[in-house]
Design a protein around this motif. Sequence first.
Motif, short mmCIF file in Angstrom:
data_model
loop_
_atom_site.label_atom_id
_atom_site.label_comp_id
_atom_site.label_asym_id
_atom_site.label_seq_id
_atom_site.Cartn_x
_atom_site.Cartn_y
_atom_site.Cartn_z
N VAL A 1 -54.52 18.09 11.75
CA VAL A 1 -56.06 18.00 11.12
C VAL A 1 -57.21 18.97 11.36
O VAL A 1 -56.90 19.63 11.95
N TYR A 2 -57.70 19.17 10.32
CA TYR A 2 -59.00 20.47 10.02
C TYR A 2 -59.90 19.94 9.54
O TYR A 2 -60.08 18.88 8.48
N LYS A 3 -61.04 19.86 10.30
CA LYS A 3 -62.61 19.93 9.57
C LYS A 3 -63.27 20.47 9.22
O LYS A 3 -63.60 21.85 10.02
N ILE A 4 -63.83 20.70 8.15
CA ILE A 4 -65.32 21.19 7.40
C ILE A 4 -66.28 20.64 7.04
O ILE A 4 -66.25 19.73 6.26
N ASN A 5 -67.15 21.06 7.91
CA ASN A 5 -68.40 20.88 7.37
C ASN A 5 -68.43 20.42 5.64
O ASN A 5 -68.42 21.97 5.32
N GLU A 6 -69.28 19.54 5.15
CA GLU A 6 -69.73 19.12 4.08
C GLU A 6 -70.56 20.77 2.96
O GLU A 6 -70.15 21.15 1.97
N THR A 7 -71.12 21.57 4.31
CA THR A 7 -72.18 22.48 3.49
C THR A 7 -71.73 23.47 3.83
O THR A 7 -72.19 24.70 3.32
N ASP A 8 -70.49 23.41 4.36
CA ASP A 8 -69.69 25.30 4.44
C ASP A 8 -68.39 25.30 2.84
O ASP A 8 -68.23 26.33 2.71
N VAL A 9 -68.63 24.18 2.45
CA VAL A 9 -67.89 24.61 0.85
C VAL A 9 -68.63 23.66 -0.70
O VAL A 9 -69.50 22.89 0.13
N ASN A 10 -68.69 24.07 -1.56
CA ASN A 10 -69.48 24.07 -2.62
C ASN A 10 -68.85 21.98 -3.11
O ASN A 10 -68.56 22.16 -4.61
N GLY A 11 -67.31 21.39 -2.43
CA GLY A 11 -67.26 20.39 -2.62
C GLY A 11 -65.73 19.76 -2.68
O GLY A 11 -64.99 21.08 -1.68
N ILE A 12 -65.01 18.99 -3.16
CA ILE A 12 -63.68 18.80 -2.77
C ILE A 12 -62.59 19.83 -2.98
O ILE A 12 -60.98 20.38 -3.11
N GLU A 13 -62.81 20.38 -4.49
CA GLU A 13 -62.72 21.82 -5.06
C GLU A 13 -61.95 22.61 -4.06
O GLU A 13 -61.23 23.32 -4.16
N ASP A 14 -63.04 22.79 -3.43
CA ASP A 14 -63.67 24.38 -2.66
C ASP A 14 -61.97 23.45 -1.35
O ASP A 14 -61.23 24.98 -0.75
N VAL A 15 -62.08 22.47 -1.31
CA VAL A 15 -61.78 22.21 0.30
C VAL A 15 -60.24 22.63 -0.69
O VAL A 15 -58.97 23.10 0.52
N LYS A 16 -59.72 21.73 -1.71
CA LYS A 16 -58.03 21.35 -2.03
C LYS A 16 -57.39 23.63 -1.76
O LYS A 16 -56.32 23.78 -1.85
N ASN A 17 -58.84 24.01 -2.41
CA ASN A 17 -58.31 25.60 -2.94
C ASN A 17 -57.82 26.33 -0.87
O ASN A 17 -57.30 26.78 -1.98
N MET A 18 -58.10 25.36 0.03
CA MET A 18 -58.03 25.90 1.21
C MET A 18 -56.49 25.84 1.21
O MET A 18 -56.30 26.21 2.12
N VAL A 19 -56.36 24.56 0.92
CA VAL A 19 -54.47 24.03 1.23
C VAL A 19 -54.04 25.49 0.74
O VAL A 19 -53.09 24.56 -0.32
N THR A 20 -53.86 25.96 0.86
CA THR A 20 -52.43 27.86 0.17
C THR A 20 -51.28 27.24 0.41
O THR A 20 -51.11 26.66 2.07
N ASP A 21 -50.45 28.45 0.27
CA ASP A 21 -48.98 28.43 1.13
C ASP A 21 -49.27 29.03 2.17
O ASP A 21 -48.01 28.52 3.54
N ILE A 22 -50.10 29.90 2.09
CA ILE A 22 -50.32 30.30 3.79
C ILE A 22 -50.18 29.36 4.84
O ILE A 22 -50.05 29.57 5.83
N LEU A 23 -51.25 28.55 4.69
CA LEU A 23 -52.33 27.40 5.30
C LEU A 23 -50.54 26.49 6.07
O LEU A 23 -50.34 26.78 6.61
N LEU A 24 -50.42 25.95 4.66
CA LEU A 24 -48.88 25.13 5.69
C LEU A 24 -47.91 26.12 5.77
O LEU A 24 -47.00 25.40 6.41
N GLY A 25 -47.48 26.88 5.48
CA GLY A 25 -46.83 27.54 5.79
C GLY A 25 -47.12 28.37 7.58
O GLY A 25 -45.49 28.34 8.11
N ASN A 26 -48.05 28.14 8.02
CA ASN A 26 -48.31 28.19 9.05
C ASN A 26 -48.56 26.76 10.32
O ASN A 26 -47.74 26.39 11.14
#
Length: 79
Positions: A35-60
């Motif tokens: 589980v990863y928690k991200i403050n709403e104020t640290d991103v510009n919405g759900i699309e930013d959050v989705k973009n953070m889920v990269t192949d690198i993150l999933l590989g790690n």
Amino acid sequence: MRLISEIPHGRYKIQIFNYNSKFIVKIELDQYEQVYKINETDVNGIEDVKNMVTDILLGNALKRFVEMRSDWTESFKSL
């Protein structure tokens, strides 16, 4: 906690929730989850959050899942 999105993936179940002014990204594989928690104020919405889920993150994440399984298996040996 409210489910706001799911990201389709062949290996993982990936869900994004909203709770207490945070986006919560949950990645599941078998009986394990991360589980990863991200403050709403640290991103510009759900699309930013989705973009953070990269192949690198999933590989790690996969490496951590393997470690989690190993740790869990070791704990059973001590019984």
